[in-house]
Structure formats: structure tokens, C-alpha cells
Design a protein around this motif. Structure first.
Motif, PDB file in Angstrom:
ATOM      1  N   ALA A  70       1.074  18.693  68.018  1.00 28.87           N
ATOM      2  CA  ALA A  70       0.661  17.429  67.405  1.00 28.87           C
ATOM      3  C   ALA A  70      -0.774  17.516  66.903  1.00 28.87           C
ATOM      4  CB  ALA A  70       0.804  16.292  68.410  1.00 28.87           C
ATOM      5  N   TYR A  71      -0.972  17.148  65.647  1.00 34.32           N
ATOM      6  CA  TYR A  71      -2.305  17.124  65.046  1.00 34.32           C
ATOM      7  C   TYR A  71      -2.596  15.719  64.530  1.00 34.32           C
ATOM      8  CZ  TYR A  71      -2.926  22.170  65.311  1.00 34.32           C
ATOM      9  OH  TYR A  71      -3.092  23.447  65.777  1.00 34.32           O
ATOM     10  N   GLU A  72      -3.849  15.303  64.686  1.00 33.98           N
ATOM     11  CA  GLU A  72      -4.237  13.936  64.356  1.00 33.98           C
ATOM     12  C   GLU A  72      -3.921  13.554  62.917  1.00 33.98           C
ATOM     13  OE1 GLU A  72      -5.946  15.872  66.316  1.00 33.98           O
ATOM     14  OE2 GLU A  72      -6.553  14.711  68.084  1.00 33.98           O
ATOM     15  N   ARG A  73      -4.080  14.498  61.991  1.00 38.19           N
ATOM     16  CA  ARG A  73      -3.884  14.173  60.573  1.00 38.19           C
ATOM     17  C   ARG A  73      -2.420  14.163  60.171  1.00 38.19           C
ATOM     18  NH1 ARG A  73      -5.499  19.354  61.261  1.00 38.19           N
ATOM     19  NH2 ARG A  73      -4.398  21.038  60.180  1.00 38.19           N
ATOM     20  N   PHE A  74      -1.534  14.710  60.992  1.00 44.99           N
ATOM     21  CA  PHE A  74      -0.131  14.819  60.612  1.00 44.99           C
ATOM     22  C   PHE A  74       0.505  13.423  60.537  1.00 44.99           C
ATOM     23  CE2 PHE A  74       1.475  19.390  61.250  1.00 44.99           C
ATOM     24  CZ  PHE A  74       0.290  19.905  60.768  1.00 44.99           C
ATOM     25  N   THR A  75       1.399  13.261  59.579  1.00 43.60           N
ATOM     26  CA  THR A  75       1.868  11.939  59.180  1.00 43.60           C
ATOM     27  C   THR A  75       2.619  11.193  60.274  1.00 43.60           C
ATOM     28  OG1 THR A  75       2.179  12.974  57.018  1.00 43.60           O
ATOM     29  CG2 THR A  75       2.974  10.723  57.267  1.00 43.60           C
ATOM     30  N   GLY A  76       3.390  11.898  61.088  1.00 45.22           N
ATOM     31  CA  GLY A  76       4.118  11.226  62.162  1.00 45.22           C
ATOM     32  C   GLY A  76       3.189  10.464  63.086  1.00 45.22           C
TER      33      GLY A  76
END
Length: 425
Positions: free
Chosen positions: A148-154
Motif C-alpha cells: 500500500a502506497y499513500e498516492r495509490f488511488t485505492g
């Protein structure tokens, strides 16, 4: 926002651009974005992009280009940015009057007026929750290609569902920046392509479909708001009549699925199986064509935009050209010629000396500081000028190779350049 017209042989016929801050100052952006008061929430007004498209197309028309000759169009957009269409926007797209600008037509068509973009890092809580829901960071990487990455849309969607539930409820469709732009030309909601869609922490990259487990963790009824993803080279349909009437496009002009800027880089470099590209910029980025990926907690695996049965791995290193330039300034009198001479004066392997140079907190690995080791594996405080110069280059390149191999890329030793292609940009 940039536009380029090319012919069958990829010769550039015309190009133009719109500079957000200079050409559209009424939106009050700096470098095209709004940094909110918390310093970690970063957005762009979605209508800035719409109005920029108006201006871009007007400039193409003013250049006396015969747009009726265009056979097809496609494009790329920044990965991870997202756009939220309000209920009823699909009908607005399908019935755009040619005597109005896009900005006039669509000014009330978005439930979220400030689009979260790739620079946003305000969703740490949502990231941890997503990883927990699917069984951990590695499990999420196994499914979606990335932890999980902060910028990822989900994770951005999960934040909106929690903090702005009314806006989410009013949302009819969620687009990425790429599919949003394609939607304008199509006059209908454009599908998210496999490659850009795999940078959302929502797609099962092997099944090429949304992971229900991830969807459930990020928002209610999310599958319907995303639509069905398609291969990155799909023909979505013919251009909207709006552009035919207003700008003179050929009604048979085909709209090809748009994709993200990173997948588009792999396609633009014409990489093939076994190739690796290294972009030497402020941040260094490694692009890898991989057939059998092994997702890890570092780096990303996306669906390949050229071959839907293959994958592209991406690894970003924050300490790139600025770090090399610092060593050049300190150890080579600010001269690249002197830097090159020093590099040639030392042999590969640097006589067993190795260095790791992290002027700012690195992404992969999460480390900071300068770390030098001599041929006896002892940490030392300094190198000679020539040793230092080779150490910064070899340390950076060895890190790239190490993380590439962890993701499944196979380097063929001394035969690297004969068995696969290395591109430096």
C-alpha cells in the motif's frame, strides 16, 4: 499539458503545450498543484485540466493543422491521480454542444473538485487498513503488484469515503487522469487500462481484473464506479462529435486507451522482453520488462502496456542526479569532464571499495546518510577523490541491479549488453 502530432514514421509534425501556472493563473496553482495547509495533502483542480484541454486544442487549431487527417489519438497522464464524475456527468459528456467550451460544459460535472494526485501522502492510515484487510503488505503486493502506497488511488478513494462520504455517494464514475482525458475525447466514460489500473492497489495483476477483496476494503459499490478495465492498446471507439464540429477532427478518428506516464515510458522506449531502461533524473527510475514477476515490499509491478501477458517493474530511487552532482562539485571541481576522467582512472569494482550515498531519505531502501566501506568491509569516513567518484556510480547501479533481481529480473552477468538491452536516458 502537451500535444504532439506525428506521422506514420513517427516524425513530429507539430507540438504545443499549456503551462498551468502561466497560462491559467486564475486557478492559483504552483507547479500545477495546490499544497494544502497540512503539507501532505496535494491536489489539482480538475477544471484546470479541463480548461487546459480547451486551450491546447485552440492552439492546435490556430496552428492551421488539418485535424481531419488524424487517424487516431492516445495519450498518457500522471499515474495515481484520480477524477470523480458526479451523477449525470455521462449524459453531459454524450451531449456536449459544440458552441461551448469544455470548461463551460463540464464545470458542474465533478463530485470532488480537487483531484488527489501522485504527490499526495495523506493516506497512511488508509494504507495500513488496506494491508490489514488483505492479510499484510506482502499479500497485497502479491495481488496488486505493490504494497500500500499513500498516492495509490485505492487509498485515496478510501480517504474520500471516510472523510467526504456525501461526495463519494454522489460519484457516478471514478477515472484515473489517463482515462479521464480519454473520456473527454470519447464523449463517454473511458475504461481504465490494465497498466495504469495496476497502480491503484486495487487490481489483481495476474487476473487483469479488480480484486474484490481490495475493493471492499476501500469503498462500497466501488466496482461499478470503476468500470471494466481493458488492455492498454484497446480501441475505445470513435472521437466524440463535439470535436468533429468544434475543431474539425475526422469523425472516424479512433480513441485508443490512454495509460499512465510510467507505462507510457516503457512503450515509448520500445522496450522488449529482457530489456531494462534507467532514467537518470533528479530521481532515478528503473523500468524492467518482466515475464514472471516476484512482487516485493520495494518497487512496483504493473501490467505491461504493450503485451498484456507480460509485466513491467518500476523502482524509483530518490537520490539520483542531485547526489551525483554533489559529488561532482565536491570531488571534481564541478566539472563533468573531470568527473569522467576520474571514473576512467579507476577500475570496475573500485578495488573493493563501495559506497552508498543517501543525501535525503531514500525510498528503496528507507535510509539516509553516506556509508563508505573499504576492501576489508570496514566502514570508513572518507575516500580519495577518484574512489569516491566511482563509488557513487557503482553504489547506485548495484542498488538498481539488486532490487531488479528481487523483483524477478534476470541479469546475464558479463553478457548483459549482448543478451538484453540497457537504455540510459
Amino acid at each position: 499539458m502537451k500535444a504532439m502530432v506525428i506521422d506514420d514514421d513517427l516524425n513530429v509534425i507539430h507540438e504545443t503545450n499549456v503551462k498551468f501556472d502561466d497560462d491559467l493563473p486564475e486557478f492559483g496553482t504552483q507547479n500545477g498543484v495546490h499544497v494544502q495547509s497540512d503539507k501532505i495533502t496535494v491536489t489539482t483542480p480538475v477544471l484546470l485540466w479541463v480548461k487546459a484541454m480547451d486551450l491546447l486544442l485552440e492552439r492546435l487549431k490556430a496552428a492551421n493543422l488539418d485535424l481531419s487527417k488524424l487517424k487516431s489519438l492516445s495519450g498518457s497522464g500522471q499515474q495515481h491521480g484520480s477524477v470523480y464524475w458526479k451523477e449525470g456527468a455521462s449524459q453531459t459528456l454524450k451531449n456536449m454542444p459544440a458552441d461551448h467550451s469544455l470548461h463551460q460544459i463540464l464545470q458542474s460535472s465533478f463530485s470532488v473538485t480537487e483531484s488527489p494526485i501522485w504527490m499526495d501522502s495523506s493516506t497512511t492510515e488508509e494504507c495500513r487498513q488496506l494491508e490489514k484487510c488483505v492479510g499484510g503488505a506482502q499479500k497485497l503486493a502479491d495481488i496488486t503488484g505493490s504494497r500500500a502506497y499513500e498516492r495509490f488511488t485505492g487509498n485515496q478513494i478510501a480517504k474520500i469515503t471516510k472523510k467526504n462520504p456525501d461526495e463519494y455517494k454522489k460519484t457516478e464514475r471514478i477515472s484515473l487522469v489517463s482515462s479521464f482525458t480519454a473520456s473527454l475525447f470519447l464523449g463517454n466514460y473511458a475504461a481504465i487500462d490494465y497498466s495504469d489500473g495496476s497502480g491503484m492497489n486495487l487490481m489483481d495483476i495476474r487476473a487483469h481484473e479488480w480484486s474484490q477483496q481490495c475493493l471492499d476494503a476501500c469503498g462500497p459499490d466501488l466496482k461499478g464506479k470503476l468500470g471494466v478495465p481493458l488492455p492498454s492498446h484497446s480501441i475505445l471507439g470513435s472521437i466524440s462529435p463535439y470535436f468533429v464540429k468544434r475543431f474539425g477532427f475526422n469523425p472516424e478518428c479512433k480513441v485508443i486507451a490512454f495509460t499512465g506516464d510510467n507505462p507510457a515510458s516503457l512503450a515509448g522506449m520500445r522496450l522488449q522482453q529482457g530489456d531494462i531502461a534507467v532514467s537518470l533524473g533528479t530521481s532515478d527510475t528503473v523500468f524492467l520488462w518482466i515475464q514472471d514477476p516476484k512482487p516485493t515490499l520495494q518497487g512496483h509491478v504493473f501490467c505491461n502496456p504493450v503485451d498484456s501477458d507480460a509485466y513491467v517493474a518500476l523502482i524509483c530511487f530518490k537520490n539520483g542526479s542531485l547526489t551525483r552532482e554533489r559529488i561532482r562539485d565536491e570531488r571534481a571541481s564541478s566539472s563533468w569532464d573531470e568527473f569522467a576522467k576520474a571514473l576512467k582512472a579507476t577500475s570496475p569494482g573500485n578495488n573493493g571499495n563501495i559506497g552508498f550515498y543517501f543525501d535525503v531519505m531514500e525510498i528503496t531502501p528507507a535510509a539516509i546518510g553516506v556509508h563508505r566501506f573499504n576492501d576489508r568491509n570496514l566502514k570508513v569516513s572518507n575516500f580519495s577523490e577518484e574512489t569516491e567518484i566511482r563509488a557513487v556510480i557503482e553504489g547506485q547501479m548495484l542498488a538498481k541491479r539488486s532490487y531488479a533481481e528481487k523483483l524477478g529480473y534476470k541479469v546475464c552477468g558479463a553478457h548483459l549488453l549482448s543478451s538484453s538491452h540497457l537504455y540510459l536516458t
